[in-house]
Design an enzyme around this catalytic site. Structure first.
Site, mmCIF file in Angstrom:
data_model
loop_
_atom_site.group_PDB
_atom_site.id
_atom_site.type_symbol
_atom_site.label_atom_id
_atom_site.label_comp_id
_atom_site.label_asym_id
_atom_site.label_seq_id
_atom_site.Cartn_x
_atom_site.Cartn_y
_atom_site.Cartn_z
ATOM 1 N N HIS A 133 35.858 51.315 -97.798
ATOM 2 C CA HIS A 133 36.526 50.101 -98.254
ATOM 3 C C HIS A 133 36.092 49.747 -99.674
ATOM 4 C CE1 HIS A 133 32.885 47.843 -97.436
ATOM 5 N NE2 HIS A 133 32.868 48.324 -96.204
ATOM 6 N N HIS A 162 32.371 49.748 -100.706
ATOM 7 C CA HIS A 162 31.801 51.071 -100.982
ATOM 8 C C HIS A 162 32.200 51.528 -102.390
ATOM 9 C CE1 HIS A 162 32.284 51.501 -96.383
ATOM 10 N NE2 HIS A 162 31.017 51.226 -96.629
ATOM 11 N N CYS A 220 21.148 44.740 -83.590
ATOM 12 C CA CYS A 220 22.544 44.600 -84.043
ATOM 13 C C CYS A 220 23.067 45.992 -84.368
ATOM 14 C CB CYS A 220 22.642 43.701 -85.275
ATOM 15 S SG CYS A 220 24.292 43.795 -86.015
ATOM 16 N N CYS A 223 24.484 46.416 -87.998
ATOM 17 C CA CYS A 223 23.451 46.633 -89.030
ATOM 18 C C CYS A 223 22.621 47.869 -88.724
ATOM 19 C CB CYS A 223 22.477 45.458 -89.095
ATOM 20 S SG CYS A 223 23.171 43.893 -89.593
ATOM 21 N N CYS A 267 24.465 37.951 -85.077
ATOM 22 C CA CYS A 267 24.154 38.478 -86.393
ATOM 23 C C CYS A 267 25.113 37.837 -87.395
ATOM 24 C CB CYS A 267 24.330 39.999 -86.410
ATOM 25 S SG CYS A 267 24.406 40.648 -88.090
ATOM 26 N N HIS A 310 27.632 40.381 -88.985
ATOM 27 C CA HIS A 310 28.650 41.042 -88.162
ATOM 28 C C HIS A 310 29.271 40.131 -87.120
ATOM 29 C CE1 HIS A 310 26.531 44.495 -89.945
ATOM 30 N NE2 HIS A 310 27.739 45.006 -89.966
ATOM 31 N N LYS A 359 33.925 36.305 -96.707
ATOM 32 C CA LYS A 359 33.608 37.698 -96.431
ATOM 33 C C LYS A 359 34.895 38.388 -95.961
ATOM 34 C CE LYS A 359 30.920 40.090 -93.001
ATOM 35 N NZ LYS A 359 30.100 41.153 -93.465
ATOM 36 N N LYS A 410 38.569 42.007 -90.929
ATOM 37 C CA LYS A 410 39.869 42.366 -90.351
ATOM 38 C C LYS A 410 40.413 41.207 -89.537
ATOM 39 C CE LYS A 410 39.205 47.321 -90.294
ATOM 40 N NZ LYS A 410 38.159 48.123 -89.668
HETATM 41 N N1 MSP Z 1 24.422 53.587 -94.074
HETATM 42 C C1 MSP Z 1 23.863 52.419 -94.634
HETATM 43 C C2 MSP Z 1 23.186 52.723 -95.952
HETATM 44 C C3 MSP Z 1 22.086 53.715 -95.874
HETATM 45 S S1 MSP Z 1 21.374 54.031 -97.410
HETATM 46 C C4 MSP Z 1 20.009 54.892 -97.048
HETATM 47 C C5 MSP Z 1 24.951 51.360 -94.861
HETATM 48 N N2 MSP Z 1 26.188 51.800 -94.958
HETATM 49 S S2 MSP Z 1 27.486 50.888 -95.152
HETATM 50 O O1 MSP Z 1 28.597 51.771 -94.969
HETATM 51 O O2 MSP Z 1 27.428 49.742 -94.325
HETATM 52 O O3 MSP Z 1 27.500 50.464 -96.653
HETATM 53 C C6 MSP Z 1 26.739 49.411 -97.124
HETATM 54 C C7 MSP Z 1 26.959 49.308 -98.614
HETATM 55 O O4 MSP Z 1 28.341 49.066 -98.888
HETATM 56 C C8 MSP Z 1 26.256 48.116 -99.249
HETATM 57 O O5 MSP Z 1 25.019 48.372 -99.745
HETATM 58 C C9 MSP Z 1 27.136 47.853 -100.403
HETATM 59 O O6 MSP Z 1 26.774 48.814 -101.373
HETATM 60 C C10 MSP Z 1 28.494 48.174 -99.935
HETATM 61 N N3 MSP Z 1 29.227 47.009 -99.448
HETATM 62 C C11 MSP Z 1 29.711 46.797 -98.189
HETATM 63 N N4 MSP Z 1 30.461 45.667 -98.191
HETATM 64 C C12 MSP Z 1 30.480 45.134 -99.416
HETATM 65 C C13 MSP Z 1 31.209 44.108 -100.046
HETATM 66 N N5 MSP Z 1 32.025 43.289 -99.399
HETATM 67 N N6 MSP Z 1 31.053 43.981 -101.388
HETATM 68 C C14 MSP Z 1 30.308 44.833 -102.130
HETATM 69 N N7 MSP Z 1 29.635 45.810 -101.564
HETATM 70 C C15 MSP Z 1 29.513 45.870 -100.190
HETATM 71 O O7 MSP Z 1 24.621 50.211 -94.941
#
Ligand code: MSP
Length: 472
Positions: free
Chosen positions: A23, A26, A131, A134, A148, A151, A300, A303
């Site tokens: 998304h 990322h 959770c 997380c 949480c 989430h 935030k 969906k």
């Molecule tokens: N798999 C773990 C990370 C492990 S690193 C050793 C994880 N993955 S995640 O798919 O949930 O991605 C989290 C990352 O996505 C956050 O650190 C951030 O970089 C990004 N984001 C997720 N939602 C976000 C927003 N709404 N806005 C900006 N970035 C956010 O956690």
């Protein structure tokens, strides 16, 4: 040991969970990583940009099961979605590490065995509120009405035999590293937040294994347990460089120069991860850069609320460079930033269609009438300062001030009239415009590589196509 270790620059992005399509959040982190990587490559640094996928754990196990797929098949599919998004966003990473890579799995097992042998990992029992979203045990104090807050789900109480990692014995060392900025956490407010958390109470040893999760790396000393997904995932920052798990053979790119993370994963990155490294006697990353979240309509993205902004839709509407621009220019990189499709469309039209696009087409239309010479401008010091401080939004603001200033200059000078009435003045005006446009194209290289190339090419051949057609 390669001779250029001094010149190396290692940037990591998180390994994302591949339990669904990628998304906008990322994309936000990863585009920032790519911008910084391009900037340092331009400075002749030996850059390594790591991307990757976090493929184990309960969340993925559950999702795969729900979709009736074998977990490996499931992560293969979604990992592919990530790599293809990175291609669409023109991300030039040096490796895409998957935590199901056999080399990674072996390295994780080596680390576990070593720490177990040293008594840093020991068998015990763990009880807590888990959770799944997380993939973390939560403290009561972190929850809101037992849920949480990230989430909005009820956490499940887990009590089971578990292997634990010693935490508290490294706490003072970690605090000292953070306070002295040897392990630099930026922006400052996140450093303060972590320090106050670390100083509040003694850290509890954490569970690094799960008995009821099948989809994970088996502990080498007890195959009835799998490795806790975060323990596994953190090590990808080293195995992504080809590390095999041996203390003696740390890749020369290590330590990371910048690790990009979102604020949601700061706590684990500033506690578990550095403590693992301290136990292993491996250097800590030099810098952890924490960015805020993208919100949609003040909330935030979710969906259920129906306010999710799709990255595919952005790409379709704004193109690769338009999307990169809108993400990096959305607001202060370390803060939460609110975005809506409407406002991004407005910004696209104002800054790209009218601002930059217009400037390029106006200058190029007039160019054939002029005889000016142009001198080459190098990366501006201001942009370097902004990017050294990881302020991509400020760098873009700075570039767009130049864009606006030049458009205003054209309106004031009316060069199309000067071309007929005052050739000398006309050449002078065109000299400034073309020089600035050349400068703008060079400054844009890191943010909008294709556009930058198109502008430079247009200057060379003296004509251009419309760069950013207006959209609705
Ligand atoms: N798999 C773990 C990370 C492990 S690193 C050793 C994880 N993955 S995640 O798919 O949930 O991605 C989290 C990352 O996505 C956050 O650190 C951030 O970089 C990004 N984001 C997720 N939602 C976000 C927003 N709404 N806005 C900006 N970035 C956010 O956690």
């Amino acid at each position: 040991m390669p001779e250029n270790k001094k010149n190396k620059f290692y940037i990591t992005t998180p390994v994302y969970y591949v339990n669904a399509k990628p998304h906008i959040g990322h994309a936000y982190t990863t585009v920032a990583g790519d911008v910084l990587a391009r900037f340092h490559r331009e400075r002749d640094k030996d850059v390594f940009l790591l991307a990757g996928a976090d493929e184990h754990g309960l969340k993925i196990e559950k999702k795969a099961e729900e979709s009736g797929k074998d977990p490996k098949e499931f992560v293969d599919k979604f990992s592919q979605e990530f790599t293809s998004l990175w291609e669409s966003l023109n991300i030039k990473y040096d490796n895409f590490i998957r935590t199901t890579d056999p080399n990674h799995e072996k390295a994780v097992q080596k680390v576990l065995q070593k720490l177990y042998g040293e008594g840093v990992i020991y068998k015990g029992e763990y009880e807590g509120l888990y959770c799944v979203g997380c993939e973390q045990f939560k403290n009561e104090g972190d929850l809101v009405n037992g849920r949480c807050p990230d989430h909005d789900t009820v956490c499940e109480r887990v009590k089971e035999e578990s292997y634990l990692l010693k935490m508290a014995d490294m706490q003072d060392k970690l605090i000292a590293k953070i306070e002295s900025d040897k392990f630099l956490i930026q922006p400052e407010k996140y450093k303060r937040e972590i320090l106050s958390f670390l100083k509040k109470e003694k850290l509890k040893d954490i569970s690094i294994s799960r008995k009821n999760v099948k989809w994970g790396i088996p502990l080498p000393f007890d195959e009835s347990h799998t490795t806790y997904v975060w323990f596994d995932a953190f090590l990808s920052y080293l195995t992504g460089l080809g590390w095999g798990g041996d203390k003696k053979n740390i890749p020369w790119q290590w330590p990371a120069d910048v690790q990009f993370i979102g604020k949601d994963i700061l706590r684990v990155h500033a506690t578990i991860w550095p403590i693992m490294l301290l136990h292993l006697g491996i250097e800590l990353p030099k810098k952890m850069f924490v960015h805020g979240h993208l919100l949609s309509g003040g909330r935030k993205m979710s969906k259920t609320i129906g306010n999710v902004i799709s990255i595919d839709e952005m790409l379709e509407k704004f193109g690769t460079d338009g999307t990169r621009y809108l993400l990096m220019g959305a607001g202060t990189f370390g803060e939460d930033v609110d975005v809506t499709m409407e406002r991004m469309t407005e910004k696209y039209n104002a800054d790209l269609a009218n601002g930059l696009g217009n400037l390029v087409s106006r200058v190029l239309k007039l160019i054939s009438l002029s005889d000016i010479q142009l001198s080459k401008i190098n990366t501006n010091e201001k942009i370097s300062n902004f990017l050294d401080k990881i302020e991509p939004d400020k760098a873009l603001d700075y570039i767009w001030n130049i864009v606006r200033e030049n458009n205003k200059f054209i309106e004031e000078m009316k060069p199309w009239e000067l071309a007929k009435t005052n050739k000398k003045k006309f050449d002078e005006v065109m000299g400034k415009l073309l020089g600035d446009l050349f400068g703008i194209a060079n400054l844009l290289k890191f943010f909008m590589p294709e556009t930058s190339g198109k502008i430079l090419k247009a200057i060379e051949i003296g004509k251009t196509e419309a760069l950013f057609p207006r959209i609705r």
